[in-house]
Design an enzyme around this catalytic site. Sequence first.
Site, PDB file in Angstrom:
ATOM      1  N   SER A 130      -0.125  11.019  -1.399  1.00  0.00           N
ATOM      2  CA  SER A 130      -1.191  10.298  -0.711  1.00  0.00           C
ATOM      3  C   SER A 130      -1.120  10.530   0.789  1.00  0.00           C
ATOM      4  O   SER A 130      -0.027  10.688   1.363  1.00  0.00           O
ATOM      5  CB  SER A 130      -1.058   8.800  -0.999  1.00  0.00           C
ATOM      6  OG  SER A 130      -1.896   8.037  -0.148  1.00  0.00           O
ATOM      7  N   TYR A 155       3.117   0.956  -0.905  1.00  0.00           N
ATOM      8  CA  TYR A 155       2.466   2.049  -1.629  1.00  0.00           C
ATOM      9  C   TYR A 155       2.834   3.388  -1.010  1.00  0.00           C
ATOM     10  O   TYR A 155       3.224   4.329  -1.698  1.00  0.00           O
ATOM     11  CB  TYR A 155       0.952   1.850  -1.613  1.00  0.00           C
ATOM     12  CG  TYR A 155       0.179   3.032  -2.146  1.00  0.00           C
ATOM     13  CD1 TYR A 155       0.232   3.368  -3.496  1.00  0.00           C
ATOM     14  CD2 TYR A 155      -0.596   3.819  -1.295  1.00  0.00           C
ATOM     15  CE1 TYR A 155      -0.468   4.466  -3.980  1.00  0.00           C
ATOM     16  CE2 TYR A 155      -1.302   4.909  -1.786  1.00  0.00           C
ATOM     17  CZ  TYR A 155      -1.229   5.224  -3.127  1.00  0.00           C
ATOM     18  OH  TYR A 155      -1.922   6.316  -3.603  1.00  0.00           O
TER      19      TYR A 155
END
Length: 333
Positions: A130, A155
């Site tokens: 990501s 995350y």
Amino acid sequence: MTTILVTGVAGFIGFHVANRLAARGDRVVGIDDLNAYYDPALKRARLAELAARHGDAIRFVEADFADEAGLRRALDGEAFDRIVHLGAQAGVRYSIEHPHAYARANLIGHLTMLELARSRNGVPMVYASSSSVYGGNTSLPFRVGDPVDHPVSLYAATKRADELMSESYAHLYRLPLTGLRFFTVYGPWGRPDMAIWLFTEAVLAGRPIRVFNEGRMQRDFTYIDDAVTGVVAALDRAPVDDGMVKPGGSRSPHAIYNIGNNRAEPLGRLIDLIERASGRTAIRDLQPMQPGDVPATFADIADAARDLGFTPTTGLDAGVPRFVDWYRRYTGR
């Protein structure tokens, strides 16, 4: 015929990747646990769409890839040539309130998939990282070689940990691995927790939309078809174990690439385009920056262009109306 295992096949990117692979003649084995992070009805609708388009070319297996024993049972007797590991617990803000979900799916789950690849004679695996790993970096655009040691959300930390685990497996077992740092992927069949869905839903309903950091946000918005092209290109070009330095710095068969549109767009421009596509005016509720969020993302895609031939072709002007049209058809609004 090539058989490819796709995790998160009922998810946004997984659905589109499975569709592209089946359309070009590959056989897909797709796994997903259909969890309730968002409405499973959307996930089942994606699976139904895949079945209608491709029939037996895509086999769906309901399984939790973080459950090692369950995963092995689910895939017992199933051979595959490559893996696209897209399943994960997504969402920056959700990670603040539900940290253990991220540890299970993104840490244990990623390790389980690495072990699966190793146990299947080292089949090549492409996995989802990501853009959030860049944290609060202020030097734009973000380059794969930039420092990524200060994540601003759990995350992001789990995605960086996935990259580090992958590096160790590539080194120890010479496992061909490719990590893709996705930048704000959007488009038809997208996730309901993403800005473009939330904004479109609110605009059509005449409700205010929450605009964080008082609108002083920029994102490198990547249209789904371009993101899928990057995934498939990475799948077809596994890193070679030649001792040469790969993007990301590895001398093992492990490469990391940015998958973005190579431009930072103001958040207000996204809203403007939703207004134009929907024929409605947005009510903008300006909010402060949210914990774990970053003010700007911008992908340098030079490595992906050179090694994968990755060249995004769809800008916001084309992509936003396509999403809004799909959203209205899907929801009937």
